[in-house]
Write a protein that holds these residues in place. Structure first.
Motif, PDB file in Angstrom:
ATOM      1  N   LEU A  17     -15.347  21.577   5.467  1.00 22.23           N
ATOM      2  CA  LEU A  17     -15.747  22.975   5.600  1.00 22.23           C
ATOM      3  C   LEU A  17     -15.573  23.655   4.249  1.00 22.23           C
ATOM      4  O   LEU A  17     -14.518  23.542   3.629  1.00 22.23           O
ATOM      5  N   THR A  19     -15.926  27.374   2.463  1.00 24.29           N
ATOM      6  CA  THR A  19     -16.163  28.806   2.623  1.00 24.29           C
ATOM      7  C   THR A  19     -16.928  29.337   1.421  1.00 24.29           C
ATOM      8  O   THR A  19     -16.795  28.830   0.313  1.00 24.29           O
ATOM      9  N   THR A  43     -19.625  28.290   5.403  1.00 22.62           N
ATOM     10  CA  THR A  43     -19.497  29.611   5.987  1.00 22.62           C
ATOM     11  C   THR A  43     -19.839  30.667   4.940  1.00 22.62           C
ATOM     12  O   THR A  43     -19.691  30.457   3.746  1.00 22.62           O
ATOM     13  N   ARG A  47     -26.326  34.373   6.848  1.00 19.60           N
ATOM     14  CA  ARG A  47     -27.018  33.093   6.804  1.00 19.60           C
ATOM     15  C   ARG A  47     -27.783  32.960   5.495  1.00 19.60           C
ATOM     16  O   ARG A  47     -28.406  33.900   5.028  1.00 19.60           O
ATOM     17  N   PHE A  57     -24.138  25.680   9.398  1.00 20.51           N
ATOM     18  CA  PHE A  57     -23.758  27.012   8.933  1.00 20.51           C
ATOM     19  C   PHE A  57     -23.089  27.790  10.055  1.00 20.51           C
ATOM     20  O   PHE A  57     -23.548  27.782  11.207  1.00 20.51           O
ATOM     21  N   ILE A  58     -21.986  28.477   9.704  1.00 20.77           N
ATOM     22  CA  ILE A  58     -21.302  29.378  10.632  1.00 20.77           C
ATOM     23  C   ILE A  58     -21.096  30.702   9.915  1.00 20.77           C
ATOM     24  O   ILE A  58     -20.489  30.747   8.837  1.00 20.77           O
ATOM     25  N   ALA A  59     -21.617  31.776  10.482  1.00 22.20           N
ATOM     26  CA  ALA A  59     -21.431  33.110   9.901  1.00 22.20           C
ATOM     27  C   ALA A  59     -20.044  33.623  10.259  1.00 22.20           C
ATOM     28  O   ALA A  59     -19.661  33.643  11.431  1.00 22.20           O
ATOM     29  N   VAL A  60     -19.293  34.047   9.246  1.00 18.01           N
ATOM     30  CA  VAL A  60     -17.944  34.552   9.496  1.00 18.01           C
ATOM     31  C   VAL A  60     -17.504  35.434   8.340  1.00 18.01           C
ATOM     32  O   VAL A  60     -17.822  35.157   7.179  1.00 18.01           O
ATOM     33  N   GLN A  67     -12.570  36.847  13.788  1.00 18.14           N
ATOM     34  CA  GLN A  67     -13.661  35.953  13.423  1.00 18.14           C
ATOM     35  C   GLN A  67     -13.136  34.606  12.920  1.00 18.14           C
ATOM     36  O   GLN A  67     -13.755  33.562  13.151  1.00 18.14           O
ATOM     37  N   LEU A  71     -13.946  30.966  14.456  1.00 21.30           N
ATOM     38  CA  LEU A  71     -14.407  29.870  13.610  1.00 21.30           C
ATOM     39  C   LEU A  71     -13.595  28.605  13.878  1.00 21.30           C
ATOM     40  O   LEU A  71     -14.167  27.510  14.053  1.00 21.30           O
TER      41      LEU A  71
END
Length: 264
Positions: A17, A19, A43, A47, A57-60, A67, A71
């Motif tokens: 992962l 960030t 992240t 996006r 992809f993870i929006a945070v 949040q 996640l």
């Protein structure tokens, strides 16, 4: 029987992962980890525009505790593990001008973005590494933490210096659990954020853009290699540190700054 150690940089089968992984250094790191075989999650708050990205992809917003909790739960539910955590998110968000130019809000904002976001995410995801008794955490810091410029990046430098101290303490705490923690401190890197910083500096100082880099680097004793780093150069170091080839490296802060830091 002695443990069989691997000195490969192959990351196949690893879940990583990153960030802030949609642009700049973060994107370069995500791309290189994927090239080494890792399954990469990136992240960011929004996006990425690059719809061709092969990364998940993870929006945070990592400054928001709820949040971060979501996640971590999503990573656990989807992947069941995390092998490599690259805490890359951060940046200079406050004005220059010295200590009197900075409000309480400026300090709180910089600490949230550059220190507490990392601590918050580590706290949420390290239990997965502790359960599997393995993992690598890499904190992306900055050379400015060792060479603060009071009139340009005071709060940013202080927040990243705190990150360096936290990285060392965390490394010592979790080493016996099979988890490595390393910090990487780039110097000037050719990213959109750095280019914008130089443009703003040139405008504020009333000097040509081509002089801005020379002026800023001169405040840090210059860069012997005479240029900014490419994001891929930072990513190549991170890729190595995340791999089994770096299995005996923990608790260290690596400078990658073209020789800018003036002491050994």
């Amino acid at each position: 029987m002695e443990n069989q150690l691997s000195f490969s940089t192959d990351l196949r089968g690893k879940i990583a992962l990153v960030t802030g992984g949609t642009k700049g250094i973060g994107k370069a790191i995500a791309d290189q980890l994927a090239q080494a075989g890792a399954q990469v999650i990136v992240t960011a708050r929004n996006r990425p525009a690059d719809s061709d990205s092969t990364h998940s992809f993870i929006a945070v917003d990592l400054t928001q505790a709820d949040q971060v909790t979501q996640l971590a739960q999503q990573v656990q539910d989807t992947y069941g593990r995390i092998d490599i955590l690259i805490d890359n998110v951060g940046g200079l968000t406050t004005p220059g001008g010295g200590f009197q130019a900075l409000s309480d809000q400026d300090w709180e904002q910089e600490l949230q973005f550059n220190l507490l976001a990392t601590i918050r995410l580590d706290r949420a995801l390290l239990p997965l590494m502790q359960n599997q008794k393995s993992g690598v955490v890499i904190h992306i810091s900055t050379g400015a933490a060792k060479q603060p410029l009071w009139n340009l990046n005071l709060a940013y430098s202080v927040s990243k210096a705190a990150l360096n101290c936290y990285s060392k303490a965390l490394a010592n705490e979790v080493a016996s659990q099979g988890i490595r923690v390393v910090a990487v401190s780039p110097g000037a890197v050719k990213t959109p954020l750095m280019e914008q910083f130089l443009e703003d500096f040139a405008r504020n100082e009333g000097i040509p853009l081509e002089d801005a880099f020379t002026t800023v680097m001169g405040k840090m004793s210059g860069v012997p290699l005479g240029r900014m780093a490419e994001p891929e150069e930072i990513a190549s170091l991170v890729r190595f540190l995340a791999s089994p080839a770096a299995s005996y490296i923990t608790g260290v802060n690596y400078s990658i700054d073209g020789g800018a830091y003036p002491i050994a």
